[in-house]
Design an enzyme around this catalytic site. Structure first.
Site, PDB file in Angstrom:
ATOM      1  N   ARG A  60       0.816  -1.212   0.000  1.00  0.00           N
ATOM      2  CA  ARG A  60       0.000   0.000   0.000  1.00  0.00           C
ATOM      3  C   ARG A  60       0.848   1.259   0.000  1.00  0.00           C
ATOM      4  NH1 ARG A  60      -2.160  -3.976   2.831  1.00  0.00           N
ATOM      5  NH2 ARG A  60      -1.124  -3.254   4.693  1.00  0.00           N
ATOM      6  N   GLU A  97       4.565  -7.516  13.892  1.00  0.00           N
ATOM      7  CA  GLU A  97       3.846  -7.804  15.128  1.00  0.00           C
ATOM      8  C   GLU A  97       3.265  -9.210  15.116  1.00  0.00           C
ATOM      9  OE1 GLU A  97       1.191  -5.213  12.497  1.00  0.00           O
ATOM     10  OE2 GLU A  97       3.276  -5.298  13.063  1.00  0.00           O
TER      11      GLU A  97
END
Length: 172
Positions: A60, A97
């Site tokens: 993105r 994460e």
């Protein structure tokens, strides 16, 4: 104005794995006014600051980076996942994460001393952008600023980016 942008972003729970709430920017990108506002706000920060290249992080970050590079009348450099760039590359590993990954940049993407803005859609833990910084620094380029559409402040990603100017349009 920023509330309009936040309203165009939807939360997707448990994506890509349980416990993660994914900030989906596809509705924002599909809204010409919201997308235009994002690019206008980013471009206003960098007009007149001598930006040689915009560096976008897969995937993105390419969307935001390409539109921003166009507005700044400069080129876009892509930082990609391994095996996606056809010429000789530099590689950097990083921790997500929810896992591990690597990024690459072409060895000849920029001349040493180039001034760049590094763009991505979301800053979470800072691992992805930290790897992109390492690649840009390996090419001996100067980072003007790290720019994000969204910053997930509760993950404290800025702590990994000390020494760099960081800008995010939206914070959660």
């Amino acid at each position: 104005m920023l509330d309009t942008l936040k309203a165009a972003i939807r939360d997707i729970p448990d994506f890509p794995s349980p416990g993660i709430v994914f900030k989906d920017i596809t509705p924002l990108l599909g809204d010409p006014q919201a997308f235009g506002l994002v690019i206008d706000l980013l471009a206003q920060r960098y007009i007149g600051r001598h930006v040689d290249r915009v560096v976008g992080v897969e995937a993105r970050g390419f969307i935001l980076g390409a539109a921003l590079a166009y507005r700044l009348n400069t080129g876009l450099i892509m930082v990609r996942k391994p095996g996606k760039l056809p010429a000789a590359t530099l590689k950097a590993a990083y921790q997500l994460e929810y896992g591990k990954d690597e990024l690459e940049i072409h060895r000849d993407a920029m001349l040493p001393g180039s001034r760049v803005v590094l763009v991505d859609d979301v800053m979470a833990t800072g691992g992805t952008v930290r790897a992109a910084i390492d690649l840009i620094k390996a090419l001996q380029c100067e980072i003007i600023e790290l720019a994000f559409l969204i910053e997930l402040t509760f993950l404290h990603g800025r702590e990994r980016l000390q020494g760099y100017d960081v800008f995010s349009l939206l914070q959660y």
